[in-house]
Design a protein around this motif. Structure first.
Motif, mmCIF file in Angstrom:
data_model
loop_
_atom_site.group_PDB
_atom_site.id
_atom_site.type_symbol
_atom_site.label_atom_id
_atom_site.label_comp_id
_atom_site.label_asym_id
_atom_site.label_seq_id
_atom_site.Cartn_x
_atom_site.Cartn_y
_atom_site.Cartn_z
ATOM 1 N N PHE A 177 -72.894 -75.792 -29.348
ATOM 2 C CA PHE A 177 -72.999 -77.068 -28.634
ATOM 3 C C PHE A 177 -72.392 -78.215 -29.444
ATOM 4 C CE2 PHE A 177 -76.526 -75.036 -26.139
ATOM 5 C CZ PHE A 177 -75.919 -75.177 -24.895
ATOM 6 N N ILE A 178 -72.616 -78.225 -30.760
ATOM 7 C CA ILE A 178 -72.047 -79.300 -31.576
ATOM 8 C C ILE A 178 -70.541 -79.116 -31.731
ATOM 9 C CG2 ILE A 178 -72.131 -80.496 -33.782
ATOM 10 C CD1 ILE A 178 -74.630 -80.842 -32.081
ATOM 11 N N TYR A 179 -70.117 -77.875 -31.960
ATOM 12 C CA TYR A 179 -68.678 -77.612 -32.084
ATOM 13 C C TYR A 179 -67.960 -77.933 -30.777
ATOM 14 C CZ TYR A 179 -64.330 -75.129 -33.116
ATOM 15 O OH TYR A 179 -63.011 -74.802 -33.324
ATOM 16 N N GLY A 180 -68.553 -77.548 -29.654
ATOM 17 C CA GLY A 180 -67.960 -77.860 -28.358
ATOM 18 C C GLY A 180 -67.850 -79.357 -28.144
ATOM 19 N N SER A 181 -68.872 -80.094 -28.553
ATOM 20 C CA SER A 181 -68.845 -81.553 -28.422
ATOM 21 C C SER A 181 -67.780 -82.162 -29.331
ATOM 22 C CB SER A 181 -70.215 -82.134 -28.768
ATOM 23 O OG SER A 181 -71.210 -81.638 -27.895
ATOM 24 N N MET A 182 -67.669 -81.634 -30.555
ATOM 25 C CA MET A 182 -66.660 -82.122 -31.489
ATOM 26 C C MET A 182 -65.252 -81.932 -30.925
ATOM 27 S SD MET A 182 -65.767 -80.675 -35.312
ATOM 28 C CE MET A 182 -64.931 -79.229 -34.626
ATOM 29 N N THR A 183 -64.984 -80.734 -30.399
ATOM 30 C CA THR A 183 -63.666 -80.435 -29.859
ATOM 31 C C THR A 183 -63.373 -81.284 -28.628
ATOM 32 O OG1 THR A 183 -63.922 -78.157 -30.650
ATOM 33 C CG2 THR A 183 -62.164 -78.573 -29.059
ATOM 34 N N THR A 184 -64.367 -81.463 -27.768
ATOM 35 C CA THR A 184 -64.181 -82.270 -26.564
ATOM 36 C C THR A 184 -63.923 -83.730 -26.923
ATOM 37 O OG1 THR A 184 -65.672 -80.805 -25.355
ATOM 38 C CG2 THR A 184 -65.204 -82.938 -24.355
ATOM 39 N N PHE A 185 -64.664 -84.245 -27.901
ATOM 40 C CA PHE A 185 -64.440 -85.628 -28.324
ATOM 41 C C PHE A 185 -63.029 -85.794 -28.880
ATOM 42 C CE2 PHE A 185 -64.494 -88.902 -31.646
ATOM 43 C CZ PHE A 185 -64.875 -90.007 -30.893
ATOM 44 N N ALA A 186 -62.592 -84.844 -29.721
ATOM 45 C CA ALA A 186 -61.245 -84.915 -30.287
ATOM 46 C C ALA A 186 -60.183 -84.866 -29.194
ATOM 47 C CB ALA A 186 -61.039 -83.778 -31.283
ATOM 48 N N GLN A 187 -60.461 -84.125 -28.127
ATOM 49 C CA GLN A 187 -59.504 -83.972 -27.041
ATOM 50 C C GLN A 187 -59.492 -85.172 -26.106
ATOM 51 O OE1 GLN A 187 -57.467 -81.325 -26.546
ATOM 52 N NE2 GLN A 187 -56.637 -81.922 -24.566
ATOM 53 N N GLU A 188 -60.656 -85.713 -25.823
ATOM 54 C CA GLU A 188 -60.776 -86.709 -24.756
ATOM 55 C C GLU A 188 -61.066 -88.129 -25.228
ATOM 56 O OE1 GLU A 188 -59.923 -85.789 -21.968
ATOM 57 O OE2 GLU A 188 -60.265 -83.630 -21.829
ATOM 58 N N ALA A 189 -61.192 -88.350 -26.531
ATOM 59 C CA ALA A 189 -61.560 -89.685 -27.016
ATOM 60 C C ALA A 189 -60.548 -90.746 -26.600
ATOM 61 C CB ALA A 189 -61.719 -89.676 -28.525
ATOM 62 N N GLY A 190 -59.267 -90.375 -26.580
ATOM 63 C CA GLY A 190 -58.244 -91.334 -26.169
ATOM 64 C C GLY A 190 -58.493 -91.870 -24.774
ATOM 65 N N LEU A 191 -58.805 -90.967 -23.842
ATOM 66 C CA LEU A 191 -59.095 -91.390 -22.470
ATOM 67 C C LEU A 191 -60.406 -92.162 -22.398
ATOM 68 C CD1 LEU A 191 -58.066 -88.191 -20.472
ATOM 69 C CD2 LEU A 191 -56.882 -90.384 -20.516
ATOM 70 N N MET A 192 -61.382 -91.724 -23.177
ATOM 71 C CA MET A 192 -62.688 -92.382 -23.148
ATOM 72 C C MET A 192 -62.579 -93.854 -23.538
ATOM 73 S SD MET A 192 -65.218 -89.486 -24.788
ATOM 74 C CE MET A 192 -66.630 -90.592 -24.783
ATOM 75 N N VAL A 193 -61.873 -94.130 -24.620
ATOM 76 C CA VAL A 193 -61.800 -95.517 -25.099
ATOM 77 C C VAL A 193 -60.770 -96.341 -24.334
ATOM 78 C CG1 VAL A 193 -62.591 -94.784 -27.375
ATOM 79 C CG2 VAL A 193 -60.144 -95.013 -26.953
ATOM 80 N N ALA A 194 -59.730 -95.666 -23.810
ATOM 81 C CA ALA A 194 -58.711 -96.403 -23.057
ATOM 82 C C ALA A 194 -59.295 -97.035 -21.802
ATOM 83 C CB ALA A 194 -57.564 -95.465 -22.685
ATOM 84 N N ARG A 195 -60.321 -96.410 -21.215
ATOM 85 C CA ARG A 195 -60.966 -96.952 -20.017
ATOM 86 C C ARG A 195 -61.617 -98.306 -20.295
ATOM 87 N NH1 ARG A 195 -58.098 -92.785 -18.207
ATOM 88 N NH2 ARG A 195 -58.938 -91.815 -16.328
ATOM 89 N N PHE A 196 -61.844 -98.612 -21.578
ATOM 90 C CA PHE A 196 -62.494 -99.875 -21.933
ATOM 91 C C PHE A 196 -61.524 -100.858 -22.579
ATOM 92 C CE2 PHE A 196 -65.910 -96.897 -21.414
ATOM 93 C CZ PHE A 196 -66.930 -97.644 -20.857
ATOM 94 N N GLY A 197 -60.230 -100.589 -22.422
ATOM 95 C CA GLY A 197 -59.224 -101.545 -22.858
ATOM 96 C C GLY A 197 -58.706 -101.367 -24.267
ATOM 97 N N TYR A 198 -59.113 -100.303 -24.972
ATOM 98 C CA TYR A 198 -58.604 -100.075 -26.322
ATOM 99 C C TYR A 198 -57.201 -99.468 -26.245
ATOM 100 C CZ TYR A 198 -63.504 -100.752 -27.589
ATOM 101 O OH TYR A 198 -64.759 -101.264 -27.743
#
Length: 293
Positions: free
Chosen positions: A95-116
């Protein structure tokens, strides 16, 4: 190293790919060329690594590794998946490894939605991987000295949960400084799962070979990560109102928080049954007694 690679993925493409939203076709073609050459280069590296790889070192890495001689003494996957303690560690790690990999993959989209910006994302990735490296070394040293594998695993799981909660909470502020701070915190807390989970699994699963115990950990955690990334890809869609696109990030962050909470819960039920360390201690004691006589 997987965490470092994931973090590097944030930033590696920036110098080579045009991220101008006014020219999406140019960005697409440049990104395809970039991924093609990356695949070629790293395939060549893998081939060289395979050619120089040694199947078995002349000296076993531990006393316990050299003590078990055949498959009847070691067991296999059946023994692993009938070991409740191993399953608890496996669940926490996955669960932690899956979360780590998902964050690394999707963080760009996650923060871009808030104007970063893409530049902000690059710095978050560098902080994530760099601080994760420091955290992994610190975790490995602490566990190696104290032998508190269960406490180490639970600390990493809870730290990951709190770091992800902090990251989710600051997105609305649009503060670049807080974004960088939480990116570094995510790295320090999440990436050390690689240092704390694998060794613990090998301890509780002995005498099953470490290659089988760790290989099963990685295989199942990759399946969990793939499922989480696919869910994230379904959530993130374009051409939506701004408030709906922000909610996409919140939904993905909630999924990460839920996975990390399950990881922490699994770590609670793990028992510190250090079979491999006990075998090493007994072997050392036996050798000392024989030398004395």
């Amino acid at each position: 190293m997987g965490g470092i690679g994931g973090g590097a993925g944030f930033a590696l493409y920036i110098p080579f790919v045009n991220t101008d939203e006014k020219n999406p076709e140019v960005s697409k073609n440049e990104f395809l060329n970039f991924t093609f050459w990356i695949a070629v280069i790293f395939t060549a590296i893998y081939v060289v690594a395979l050619l120089i790889y040694r199947e078995k070192p002349p000296i076993p890495p531990t006393l316990s590794a050299g003590k078990v001689k055949n498959s009847e003494e070691t067991g296999g996957l059946g023994d692993l998946f009938s070991n409740t303690n191993y399953l608890c560690v496996l669940s926490a790690f996955s669960f932690i490894y899956g979360s780590m990999t998902t964050f690394a993959q999707e963080a760009g989209l996650m923060v871009a939605r808030f104007g970063y910006s893409a530049g902000n994302t690059m710095i978050v990735g560098l902080l994530f991987s760099g601080c994760g490296l420091v955290g992994s070394f610190a975790t490995a040293i602490a566990i190696g000295k104290t032998r508190k594998y269960r406490a180490g695993l639970f600390t990493v799981c809870m730290g990951s949960l709190l770091a992800c909660l902090a990251m989710t909470s600051i997105l609305e502020t649009e503060s670049v400084g807080l974004l960088y701070l939480c990116g570094a915190l995510m790295g320090v807390c999440v990436i050390p799962i690689l240092a704390s989970g694998i060794d613990f699994a090998c301890e509780v699963s002995y005498p099953v070979p470490e290659s089988i115990a760790s290989g099963a950990m990685y295989a199942i955690s990759q399946i969990v990560a793939t499922i989480m990334i696919l869910v994230s890809a379904l959530v993130f869609t374009d051409n939506k109102p701004k408030y709906q696109m922000r909610w996409q990030s919140i939904i993905v962050a909630t999924m990460l928080l839920a996975a990390m909470a399950l990881g922490a819960l699994s770590a609670v039920f793990a028992k510190e049954d250090l079979r491999k360390s006990k075998c090493d201690s007994q072997s050392t004691l036996k050798d000392s007694q024989q030398s004395f006589h």
